[in-house]
Design a protein around this motif. Sequence first.
Motif, PDB file in Angstrom:
ATOM      1  N   LEU A 153     -27.206 -18.771  18.949  1.00  0.00           N
ATOM      2  CA  LEU A 153     -26.814 -18.774  17.504  1.00  0.00           C
ATOM      3  C   LEU A 153     -25.755 -19.877  17.362  1.00  0.00           C
ATOM      4  O   LEU A 153     -25.110 -20.174  16.333  1.00  0.00           O
ATOM      5  CB  LEU A 153     -26.243 -17.484  16.985  1.00  0.00           C
ATOM      6  CG  LEU A 153     -27.266 -16.464  16.876  1.00  0.00           C
ATOM      7  CD1 LEU A 153     -26.355 -15.188  16.258  1.00  0.00           C
ATOM      8  CD2 LEU A 153     -28.521 -16.567  15.765  1.00  0.00           C
ATOM      9  N   GLY A 154     -25.725 -20.640  18.539  1.00  0.00           N
ATOM     10  CA  GLY A 154     -24.764 -21.626  18.574  1.00  0.00           C
ATOM     11  C   GLY A 154     -23.036 -21.438  18.663  1.00  0.00           C
ATOM     12  O   GLY A 154     -22.232 -22.195  18.249  1.00  0.00           O
ATOM     13  N   ILE A 155     -22.887 -20.213  19.216  1.00  0.00           N
ATOM     14  CA  ILE A 155     -21.556 -19.624  19.199  1.00  0.00           C
ATOM     15  C   ILE A 155     -21.343 -19.566  20.714  1.00  0.00           C
ATOM     16  O   ILE A 155     -21.989 -19.070  21.609  1.00  0.00           O
ATOM     17  CB  ILE A 155     -21.701 -18.108  18.430  1.00  0.00           C
ATOM     18  CG1 ILE A 155     -21.883 -18.210  17.225  1.00  0.00           C
ATOM     19  CG2 ILE A 155     -20.197 -17.617  19.039  1.00  0.00           C
ATOM     20  CD1 ILE A 155     -22.213 -16.756  16.392  1.00  0.00           C
ATOM     21  N   GLY A 156     -20.029 -19.987  21.253  1.00  0.00           N
ATOM     22  CA  GLY A 156     -19.717 -20.098  22.616  1.00  0.00           C
ATOM     23  C   GLY A 156     -19.203 -18.620  22.935  1.00  0.00           C
ATOM     24  O   GLY A 156     -18.506 -17.811  22.063  1.00  0.00           O
ATOM     25  N   ALA A 157     -18.885 -18.521  24.139  1.00  0.00           N
ATOM     26  CA  ALA A 157     -18.310 -17.343  24.570  1.00  0.00           C
ATOM     27  C   ALA A 157     -16.862 -17.784  25.445  1.00  0.00           C
ATOM     28  O   ALA A 157     -17.019 -18.926  26.101  1.00  0.00           O
ATOM     29  CB  ALA A 157     -19.287 -16.506  25.706  1.00  0.00           C
ATOM     30  N   VAL A 158     -16.209 -16.871  25.326  1.00  0.00           N
ATOM     31  CA  VAL A 158     -14.660 -17.147  25.870  1.00  0.00           C
ATOM     32  C   VAL A 158     -14.281 -15.749  26.715  1.00  0.00           C
ATOM     33  O   VAL A 158     -14.509 -14.802  26.288  1.00  0.00           O
ATOM     34  CB  VAL A 158     -13.628 -17.704  25.125  1.00  0.00           C
ATOM     35  CG1 VAL A 158     -14.164 -18.775  24.367  1.00  0.00           C
ATOM     36  CG2 VAL A 158     -13.269 -16.617  23.968  1.00  0.00           C
ATOM     37  N   PHE A 159     -13.619 -15.920  27.698  1.00  0.00           N
ATOM     38  CA  PHE A 159     -13.135 -14.566  28.551  1.00  0.00           C
ATOM     39  C   PHE A 159     -11.752 -14.685  28.442  1.00  0.00           C
ATOM     40  O   PHE A 159     -11.048 -15.929  28.641  1.00  0.00           O
ATOM     41  CB  PHE A 159     -13.487 -14.947  30.043  1.00  0.00           C
ATOM     42  CG  PHE A 159     -14.519 -13.892  30.537  1.00  0.00           C
ATOM     43  CD1 PHE A 159     -15.762 -13.612  29.668  1.00  0.00           C
ATOM     44  CD2 PHE A 159     -14.522 -13.321  31.731  1.00  0.00           C
ATOM     45  CE1 PHE A 159     -16.548 -12.795  30.156  1.00  0.00           C
ATOM     46  CE2 PHE A 159     -15.420 -12.412  32.330  1.00  0.00           C
ATOM     47  CZ  PHE A 159     -16.329 -12.455  31.559  1.00  0.00           C
ATOM     48  N   VAL A 160     -11.176 -13.410  28.457  1.00  0.00           N
ATOM     49  CA  VAL A 160      -9.592 -13.415  28.489  1.00  0.00           C
ATOM     50  C   VAL A 160      -9.510 -12.436  29.578  1.00  0.00           C
ATOM     51  O   VAL A 160      -9.790 -11.272  29.548  1.00  0.00           O
ATOM     52  CB  VAL A 160      -8.945 -12.721  27.275  1.00  0.00           C
ATOM     53  CG1 VAL A 160      -7.278 -12.722  27.392  1.00  0.00           C
ATOM     54  CG2 VAL A 160      -9.139 -13.619  25.929  1.00  0.00           C
ATOM     55  N   SER A 161      -8.897 -12.674  30.779  1.00  0.00           N
ATOM     56  CA  SER A 161      -9.442 -12.075  32.077  1.00  0.00           C
ATOM     57  C   SER A 161      -8.117 -12.163  33.114  1.00  0.00           C
ATOM     58  O   SER A 161      -7.181 -13.042  32.867  1.00  0.00           O
ATOM     59  CB  SER A 161     -10.499 -12.777  32.623  1.00  0.00           C
ATOM     60  OG  SER A 161     -10.985 -12.164  33.794  1.00  0.00           O
ATOM     61  N   ASN A 162      -8.218 -11.238  33.955  1.00  0.00           N
ATOM     62  CA  ASN A 162      -7.349 -11.082  34.983  1.00  0.00           C
ATOM     63  C   ASN A 162      -7.778 -12.016  36.273  1.00  0.00           C
ATOM     64  O   ASN A 162      -6.946 -12.233  37.168  1.00  0.00           O
ATOM     65  CB  ASN A 162      -6.769  -9.745  35.483  1.00  0.00           C
ATOM     66  CG  ASN A 162      -7.924  -9.132  35.931  1.00  0.00           C
ATOM     67  OD1 ASN A 162      -9.173  -9.527  36.543  1.00  0.00           O
ATOM     68  ND2 ASN A 162      -8.084  -7.837  36.036  1.00  0.00           N
ATOM     69  N   GLY A 163      -8.927 -12.684  36.156  1.00  0.00           N
ATOM     70  CA  GLY A 163      -9.269 -13.656  36.935  1.00  0.00           C
ATOM     71  C   GLY A 163      -9.944 -13.055  38.345  1.00  0.00           C
ATOM     72  O   GLY A 163     -10.011 -13.749  39.413  1.00  0.00           O
ATOM     73  N   PHE A 164     -10.235 -11.766  38.307  1.00  0.00           N
ATOM     74  CA  PHE A 164     -10.556 -11.063  39.462  1.00  0.00           C
ATOM     75  C   PHE A 164     -11.820 -10.797  39.970  1.00  0.00           C
ATOM     76  O   PHE A 164     -12.547 -10.335  40.719  1.00  0.00           O
ATOM     77  CB  PHE A 164      -9.587  -9.559  39.837  1.00  0.00           C
ATOM     78  CG  PHE A 164      -9.417  -9.406  41.337  1.00  0.00           C
ATOM     79  CD1 PHE A 164      -8.467 -10.058  42.076  1.00  0.00           C
ATOM     80  CD2 PHE A 164     -10.065  -7.806  41.725  1.00  0.00           C
ATOM     81  CE1 PHE A 164      -8.082  -9.550  43.201  1.00  0.00           C
ATOM     82  CE2 PHE A 164      -9.643  -7.488  42.970  1.00  0.00           C
ATOM     83  CZ  PHE A 164      -8.640  -8.534  43.624  1.00  0.00           C
ATOM     84  N   LEU A 165     -12.830 -11.505  39.153  1.00  0.00           N
ATOM     85  CA  LEU A 165     -14.350 -11.491  39.086  1.00  0.00           C
ATOM     86  C   LEU A 165     -14.792 -12.251  40.300  1.00  0.00           C
ATOM     87  O   LEU A 165     -14.150 -13.233  40.875  1.00  0.00           O
ATOM     88  CB  LEU A 165     -14.855 -11.934  37.806  1.00  0.00           C
ATOM     89  CG  LEU A 165     -14.763 -13.339  37.729  1.00  0.00           C
ATOM     90  CD1 LEU A 165     -15.951 -13.616  36.565  1.00  0.00           C
ATOM     91  CD2 LEU A 165     -13.403 -13.763  37.047  1.00  0.00           C
ATOM     92  N   THR A 166     -15.763 -11.912  41.090  1.00  0.00           N
ATOM     93  CA  THR A 166     -16.448 -12.605  42.119  1.00  0.00           C
ATOM     94  C   THR A 166     -17.085 -13.979  41.527  1.00  0.00           C
ATOM     95  O   THR A 166     -17.357 -14.177  40.608  1.00  0.00           O
ATOM     96  CB  THR A 166     -17.345 -11.738  42.758  1.00  0.00           C
ATOM     97  OG1 THR A 166     -18.763 -11.367  41.935  1.00  0.00           O
ATOM     98  CG2 THR A 166     -16.739 -10.374  43.396  1.00  0.00           C
ATOM     99  N   ALA A 167     -17.462 -14.736  42.556  1.00  0.00           N
ATOM    100  CA  ALA A 167     -18.049 -15.746  42.311  1.00  0.00           C
ATOM    101  C   ALA A 167     -19.516 -15.472  41.669  1.00  0.00           C
ATOM    102  O   ALA A 167     -19.965 -16.366  40.902  1.00  0.00           O
ATOM    103  CB  ALA A 167     -18.202 -16.909  43.381  1.00  0.00           C
TER     104      ALA A 167
END
Length: 338
Positions: A153-167
Motif C-alpha cells: 500500500l506504499g506504507i513503510g515499516a518502522v521498529f522501536v526496539s531494544n535491538g536484541f534481535l538476531t541477524a
Amino acid sequence: MKKEAQLYRKLDGGAVECGLCSHRCTIQDGKQGICKVRYNRIGTLYTATYGGVVARNIDPIEKKPLYHVKPGSRSFSIGTFGCNFTCEFCQNADLSQMPRRMDVQKLPQSDLSHDQLAHQARRAGCETIAFTYNEPTLFYELARDCAKSADELGIGAVFVSNGFLTAEAFEGFKGLLVAANIDLKTFRDENYRKTCGGRLQPVLDTIERMWKAGTFVEATTLVVPGFNDSDAELLEIAGFLASVSVDLPWHVSAFHPCYRMTDRPPTPTKRVLEACEIGFETGLRYVYAGNLRDGRYSSTRCPSCGGTVIERSGFQVLAKNIDGNRCASCGFEIAGIF
C-alpha cells in the motif's frame, strides 16, 4: 491465536532452539523462552503474539521518537505484549511484562488480521506503520506480515526496539524496514545483564547492521541517575554512535521513576542538556533532548549553516525550512527520509 513460530530449529529429545533474539533460548517441551511468549509443545515452537494486538494508536512519527523520518507525518502504531528484557526502569511494564504474570494460553487476543491493520493505516493517512509499545521482535511473524501488506500500500515499516534481535530476524525484514529507533540503554555489559536482562554487544551489532543495510537508525538513551549518567559513559555511547555515522541521530531522554526503579530521582534537566552537548562534542550532527519541556534541543538544525530546518514543540512540527532533503538556506543534505 496459536501459530507456529518462525526462526527456530528442532533439537534432540523434543527441545527446540529459538533464533529470534540473541538469547537463543533452548526450550524444552512444555516450557517457554525467556520472553514467555514463545513456547514448545511436543517439539514445535509456537508464538502467543500473532493475534495479540492490544495497543493501536495513530501517533506523530516524532513520538517514536523518529525525527528524521517523514517529519510531521503520522504513524500507525501497534503493539502486543511481552519482552525479552526485564528492565527495572521499564516505562511500559504493563504490556512488556504481562506474560510474566499470566498463563501464556490466557493472554489477550485480537481478531484483526495483518491486512486489516495495513488498510487501517492507509485510511488514517499514515505514511508508516510502527511496531512499538512492547518489543516488536517478539511479534516477529505478525510484524513481518503487516510490513508486507503495508508495503503493497506504499506504507513503510518502522521498529522501536531494544535491538536484541538476531541477524536472521533482521534479514526477514529485508526491503521492508525503512527505519528503526534502537534503545542503547547503557554502555556497560554488566548493567545490561543485571538491570535489563540482556547484553550489550548484540545491541551494538544491530545498530551497525541496520545502518549498513540502509535502514535509517535513530538511537535513544534514557539517562538514569547513578546508572548510566556519568560523563565517561555518555561519551562512550556518543562515540560509538559517531563511529557508525555522525548522521545517526541520538535522543537523550530524561528518566522519571517508574516500575521497579522508584528509588531514584528524575534526571535533572541540566544533566540531559549536558548529555546533548557531549553528543555534539563527539561529532554527532543531530542530538535531541527527550521527556523535557525545554525546546532548545527538539528542533533539527543544519550542521552546515546552523539554521533551523525542522522547528518542533514537543512532538509537533511547527515549521520546515527544507527542500526535499536539503537545507533550504544553504543546500546541505540533511540525513534521513524526507
